[in-house]
Motif scaffolding. Structure first.
Motif, PDB file in Angstrom:
ATOM      1  N   ARG A   1       0.829  -1.204   0.000  1.00  0.00           N
ATOM      2  CA  ARG A   1       0.000   0.000   0.000  1.00  0.00           C
ATOM      3  C   ARG A   1       0.864   1.254   0.000  1.00  0.00           C
ATOM      4  NH1 ARG A   1      -3.988  -2.032  -2.384  1.00  0.00           N
ATOM      5  NH2 ARG A   1      -5.258  -3.505  -1.197  1.00  0.00           N
ATOM      6  N   ALA A   2       2.033   1.169   0.610  1.00  0.00           N
ATOM      7  CA  ALA A   2       2.977   2.287   0.623  1.00  0.00           C
ATOM      8  C   ALA A   2       4.303   1.740   1.109  1.00  0.00           C
ATOM      9  CB  ALA A   2       2.492   3.404   1.547  1.00  0.00           C
ATOM     10  N   GLY A   3       5.394   2.385   0.693  1.00  0.00           N
ATOM     11  CA  GLY A   3       6.673   1.928   1.202  1.00  0.00           C
ATOM     12  C   GLY A   3       7.845   2.353   0.354  1.00  0.00           C
ATOM     13  N   GLY A   4       9.023   2.030   0.864  1.00  0.00           N
ATOM     14  CA  GLY A   4      10.274   2.342   0.195  1.00  0.00           C
ATOM     15  C   GLY A   4      11.397   2.394   1.204  1.00  0.00           C
ATOM     16  N   ASP A   5      12.617   2.069   0.762  1.00  0.00           N
ATOM     17  CA  ASP A   5      13.815   2.130   1.595  1.00  0.00           C
ATOM     18  C   ASP A   5      13.671   1.315   2.878  1.00  0.00           C
ATOM     19  OD1 ASP A   5      16.418   2.845   2.199  1.00  0.00           O
ATOM     20  OD2 ASP A   5      15.811   4.647   3.293  1.00  0.00           O
ATOM     21  N   GLY A   6      13.161   0.093   2.751  1.00  0.00           N
ATOM     22  CA  GLY A   6      13.076  -0.795   3.902  1.00  0.00           C
ATOM     23  C   GLY A   6      11.857  -0.610   4.771  1.00  0.00           C
ATOM     24  N   LEU A   7      10.942   0.264   4.371  1.00  0.00           N
ATOM     25  CA  LEU A   7       9.699   0.483   5.114  1.00  0.00           C
ATOM     26  C   LEU A   7       8.522   0.136   4.221  1.00  0.00           C
ATOM     27  CD1 LEU A   7      10.501   3.972   6.673  1.00  0.00           C
ATOM     28  CD2 LEU A   7      10.633   1.757   7.832  1.00  0.00           C
ATOM     29  N   ALA A   8       7.479  -0.463   4.807  1.00  0.00           N
ATOM     30  CA  ALA A   8       6.324  -0.806   3.977  1.00  0.00           C
ATOM     31  C   ALA A   8       5.079  -0.988   4.824  1.00  0.00           C
ATOM     32  CB  ALA A   8       6.590  -2.083   3.180  1.00  0.00           C
ATOM     33  N   LEU A   9       3.964  -0.596   4.237  1.00  0.00           N
ATOM     34  CA  LEU A   9       2.637  -0.915   4.755  1.00  0.00           C
ATOM     35  C   LEU A   9       2.005  -1.834   3.729  1.00  0.00           C
ATOM     36  CD1 LEU A   9       0.266  -0.539   6.728  1.00  0.00           C
ATOM     37  CD2 LEU A   9      -0.415   1.468   5.383  1.00  0.00           C
ATOM     38  N   LEU A  10       1.583  -3.016   4.185  1.00  0.00           N
ATOM     39  CA  LEU A  10       1.076  -4.030   3.270  1.00  0.00           C
ATOM     40  C   LEU A  10      -0.294  -4.508   3.715  1.00  0.00           C
ATOM     41  CD1 LEU A  10       4.376  -5.141   4.076  1.00  0.00           C
ATOM     42  CD2 LEU A  10       3.994  -5.611   1.666  1.00  0.00           C
ATOM     43  N   GLU A  11      -0.929  -5.263   2.822  1.00  0.00           N
ATOM     44  CA  GLU A  11      -2.260  -5.784   3.117  1.00  0.00           C
ATOM     45  C   GLU A  11      -2.453  -7.104   2.383  1.00  0.00           C
ATOM     46  OE1 GLU A  11      -6.358  -3.476   3.635  1.00  0.00           O
ATOM     47  OE2 GLU A  11      -5.842  -3.766   1.521  1.00  0.00           O
ATOM     48  N   THR A  12      -3.108  -8.043   3.052  1.00  0.00           N
ATOM     49  CA  THR A  12      -3.430  -9.306   2.399  1.00  0.00           C
ATOM     50  C   THR A  12      -4.716  -9.141   1.595  1.00  0.00           C
ATOM     51  OG1 THR A  12      -4.829 -10.160   4.179  1.00  0.00           O
ATOM     52  CG2 THR A  12      -2.454 -10.541   4.368  1.00  0.00           C
ATOM     53  N   ARG A  13      -5.022 -10.139   0.791  1.00  0.00           N
ATOM     54  CA  ARG A  13      -6.258 -10.102   0.010  1.00  0.00           C
ATOM     55  C   ARG A  13      -7.481 -10.042   0.907  1.00  0.00           C
ATOM     56  NH1 ARG A  13      -4.808 -14.776  -4.510  1.00  0.00           N
ATOM     57  NH2 ARG A  13      -3.154 -13.610  -5.571  1.00  0.00           N
ATOM     58  N   GLY A  14      -7.344 -10.603   2.117  1.00  0.00           N
ATOM     59  CA  GLY A  14      -8.457 -10.586   3.055  1.00  0.00           C
ATOM     60  C   GLY A  14      -8.549  -9.320   3.878  1.00  0.00           C
ATOM     61  N   GLY A  15      -7.651  -8.346   3.629  1.00  0.00           N
ATOM     62  CA  GLY A  15      -7.710  -7.069   4.332  1.00  0.00           C
ATOM     63  C   GLY A  15      -6.883  -6.998   5.597  1.00  0.00           C
ATOM     64  N   LEU A  16      -6.061  -8.016   5.866  1.00  0.00           N
ATOM     65  CA  LEU A  16      -5.214  -8.014   7.055  1.00  0.00           C
ATOM     66  C   LEU A  16      -4.018  -7.095   6.829  1.00  0.00           C
ATOM     67  CD1 LEU A  16      -4.544  -9.316   9.841  1.00  0.00           C
ATOM     68  CD2 LEU A  16      -3.288 -11.070   8.575  1.00  0.00           C
ATOM     69  N   ALA A  17      -3.767  -6.202   7.781  1.00  0.00           N
ATOM     70  CA  ALA A  17      -2.670  -5.243   7.647  1.00  0.00           C
ATOM     71  C   ALA A  17      -1.361  -5.838   8.151  1.00  0.00           C
ATOM     72  CB  ALA A  17      -2.989  -3.966   8.418  1.00  0.00           C
ATOM     73  N   ALA A  18      -0.269  -5.409   7.529  1.00  0.00           N
ATOM     74  CA  ALA A  18       1.066  -5.845   7.937  1.00  0.00           C
ATOM     75  C   ALA A  18       2.031  -4.689   7.728  1.00  0.00           C
ATOM     76  CB  ALA A  18       1.513  -7.062   7.131  1.00  0.00           C
ATOM     77  N   THR A  19       3.019  -4.590   8.607  1.00  0.00           N
ATOM     78  CA  THR A  19       4.028  -3.543   8.469  1.00  0.00           C
ATOM     79  C   THR A  19       5.412  -4.165   8.440  1.00  0.00           C
ATOM     80  OG1 THR A  19       4.288  -3.185  10.861  1.00  0.00           O
ATOM     81  CG2 THR A  19       2.575  -1.911   9.724  1.00  0.00           C
ATOM     82  N   LEU A  20       6.317  -3.478   7.772  1.00  0.00           N
ATOM     83  CA  LEU A  20       7.698  -3.947   7.638  1.00  0.00           C
ATOM     84  C   LEU A  20       8.641  -2.777   7.842  1.00  0.00           C
ATOM     85  CD1 LEU A  20       9.251  -6.263   4.982  1.00  0.00           C
ATOM     86  CD2 LEU A  20      10.094  -3.925   5.151  1.00  0.00           C
ATOM     87  N   SER A  21       9.704  -3.022   8.597  1.00  0.00           N
ATOM     88  CA  SER A  21      10.738  -2.011   8.800  1.00  0.00           C
ATOM     89  C   SER A  21      12.085  -2.713   8.929  1.00  0.00           C
ATOM     90  CB  SER A  21      10.458  -1.196  10.069  1.00  0.00           C
ATOM     91  OG  SER A  21      11.533  -0.316  10.342  1.00  0.00           O
ATOM     92  N   VAL A  22      12.937  -2.559   7.919  1.00  0.00           N
ATOM     93  CA  VAL A  22      14.272  -3.152   7.937  1.00  0.00           C
ATOM     94  C   VAL A  22      15.285  -2.030   7.750  1.00  0.00           C
ATOM     95  CG1 VAL A  22      15.868  -4.768   6.851  1.00  0.00           C
ATOM     96  CG2 VAL A  22      13.446  -5.360   7.040  1.00  0.00           C
ATOM     97  N   ALA A  23      16.098  -1.807   8.773  1.00  0.00           N
ATOM     98  CA  ALA A  23      17.071  -0.718   8.759  1.00  0.00           C
ATOM     99  C   ALA A  23      18.413  -1.197   8.220  1.00  0.00           C
ATOM    100  CB  ALA A  23      17.244  -0.167  10.172  1.00  0.00           C
ATOM    101  N   THR A  24      19.253  -0.243   7.873  1.00  0.00           N
ATOM    102  CA  THR A  24      20.609  -0.550   7.423  1.00  0.00           C
ATOM    103  C   THR A  24      21.533  -0.595   8.633  1.00  0.00           C
ATOM    104  OG1 THR A  24      20.205   0.585   5.331  1.00  0.00           O
ATOM    105  CG2 THR A  24      22.501   0.161   5.919  1.00  0.00           C
ATOM    106  N   ALA A  25      22.247  -1.702   8.786  1.00  0.00           N
ATOM    107  CA  ALA A  25      23.143  -1.896   9.929  1.00  0.00           C
ATOM    108  C   ALA A  25      24.596  -1.715   9.493  1.00  0.00           C
ATOM    109  CB  ALA A  25      22.937  -3.289  10.514  1.00  0.00           C
ATOM    110  N   ASP A  26      25.490  -1.726  10.477  1.00  0.00           N
ATOM    111  CA  ASP A  26      26.918  -1.640  10.181  1.00  0.00           C
ATOM    112  C   ASP A  26      27.355  -2.821   9.324  1.00  0.00           C
ATOM    113  OD1 ASP A  26      27.092   0.638  11.692  1.00  0.00           O
ATOM    114  OD2 ASP A  26      27.755  -0.410  13.508  1.00  0.00           O
ATOM    115  N   ARG A  27      28.406  -2.616   8.575  1.00  0.00           N
ATOM    116  CA  ARG A  27      28.894  -3.635   7.653  1.00  0.00           C
ATOM    117  C   ARG A  27      29.230  -4.944   8.363  1.00  0.00           C
ATOM    118  NH1 ARG A  27      33.889  -1.782   4.123  1.00  0.00           N
ATOM    119  NH2 ARG A  27      32.345  -0.148   3.703  1.00  0.00           N
TER     120      ARG A  27
END
Length: 254
Positions: free
Chosen positions: A147-173
Motif C-alpha cells: 500500500r505504501a513503502g520504500g527504503d526498507g519500510l512498507a505498509l502491506l495488506e493481504t487479500r483478506g484485508g489483514l494489515a502488515a508492516t515492515l521495517s528493515v534498517a541498514t546496519a553496520d557492515r
C-alpha cells in the motif's frame, strides 16, 4: 503411485557445511563430483540463477541453492517457468521448519496484525527485506500487496484485508542480519531470527510457550528436503515462494 527411491543419492557439493550434511546422512546420500544424476548444491552468490539453469541442463536431478543473493525477478521467473526438477532454497532468515513451528503453535487462531522489524548490512538489506516479506506471507497464509513503502519500510495488506508492516534498517557492515516478527491477535506469535539462531514464542490463554531449540543445521535440513522431494517425486514451492517475495520486494523498491 510413484516408486520411492531407496538407493543413496549422489550429491555434488563444495561447501564444508554441506559436506558435513552428506556425512551425517550416510544411508541416503553420498558425495559425487559429477552433476549428471546428482543433487547439485550451489552457492547463492550472485549468478546463482544462471548456475541453477546450467545444473539442470547438465543433468542434475535436483538443485539446492544455499543462501541466495538478491536476483532480478525477471531472471528468477524464467527459472521458475523452466524448472522441471526440484529446486530447494536455503534461506538463512526463513527456515521452513521454524515457519511450520510458528504456524502450528497458533492452532488456527486468526491474526489481526502482523509486523516485522529488522536490520542488515547494506549489502544484505535486499535479502533481509525479501525474507521478512516471506515471514509475513507465511504467517498470514496469504500473498500480500504493498500500500505504501520504500527504503526498507512498507505498509502491506493481504487479500483478506489483514494489515502488515515492515521495517528493515541498514546496519553496520560487520553486523549480522536479524528479524523480529510479531503476529498479534487472540494468540500472539513472536519470532526472533538471527543468522544461525531462531526462537519462536507463543502467548495464548494457555500461557507462554517457547519452542525447543533446533539443533539440526540449516544445511542438513535443506539436503534432507531435497532427498525427500526426490523420494516422493514432489517439487516443493521454494522457488515460486522466493519469486513471490522478490516481486513484492521489487514493488517496494528494496
Amino acid at each position: 503411485m510413484s516408486a520411492h527411491r531407496t538407493e543413496r543419492v549422489e550429491v555434488v557439493a563444495e561447501d564444508a557445511s554441506y559436506l558435513t550434511a552428506i556425512a551425517e546422512l550416510p544411508l541416503s546420500a553420498r558425495r559425487s563430483r559429477h552433476v549428471e544424476g546428482a543433487v547439485a548444491v550451489l552457492s547463492g552468490d550472485p549468478g546463482w540463477v544462471e548456475a541453477a539453469q546450467r545444473a539442470a541442463i547438465d543433468g542434475a536431478v535436483a538443485v539446492v541453492i544455499a543462501a541466495p543473493a538478491a536476483a532480478p525477478s525477471l531472471q528468477l521467473r524464467r527459472l521458475v517457468d523452466a524448472a522441471t526438477i526440484p529446486m530447494i532454497v536455503q534461506r538463512p532468515l526463513l527456515r521452513p521448519d521454524v515457519v511450520q513451528t510458528a504456524v502450528t503453535a497458533r492452532a488456527g487462531a486468526e491474526p489481526r496484525l502482523l509486523t516485522v522489524d529488522g536490520a542488515a548490512p547494506g549489502a544484505h538489506k535486499a535479502v533481509a527485506v525479501r525474507d521478512a516479506l516471506g515471514w509475513l506471507r507465511s504467517l498470514s497464509g496469504e500473498r500480500l500487496t504493498s500500500r505504501a513503502g520504500g527504503d526498507g519500510l512498507a505498509l502491506l495488506e493481504t487479500r483478506g484485508g489483514l494489515a502488515a508492516t515492515l521495517s528493515v534498517a541498514t546496519a553496520d557492515r560487520s553486523a549480522r542480519s536479524w528479524l523480529r516478527v510479531q503476529v498479534l491477535g487472540e494468540v500472539v506469535t513472536e519470532v526472533e531470527v538471527e543468522e544461525g539462531r531462531t526462537q519462536v514464542t507463543t502467548l495464548s490463554s494457555a500461557g507462554r510457550l517457547t519452542a525447543p531449540t533446533l539443533f539440526e543445521s540449516a544445511e542438513r535440513l535443506t539436503l534432507r528436503r531435497a532427498l525427500r522431494a526426490l523420494s516422493e517425486s514432489s517439487s516443493p514451492p521454494d522457488l515460486a515462494d522466493l519469486l513471490a517475495d522478490c516481486e513484492l520486494a521489487d514493488s517496494l523498491g528494496a
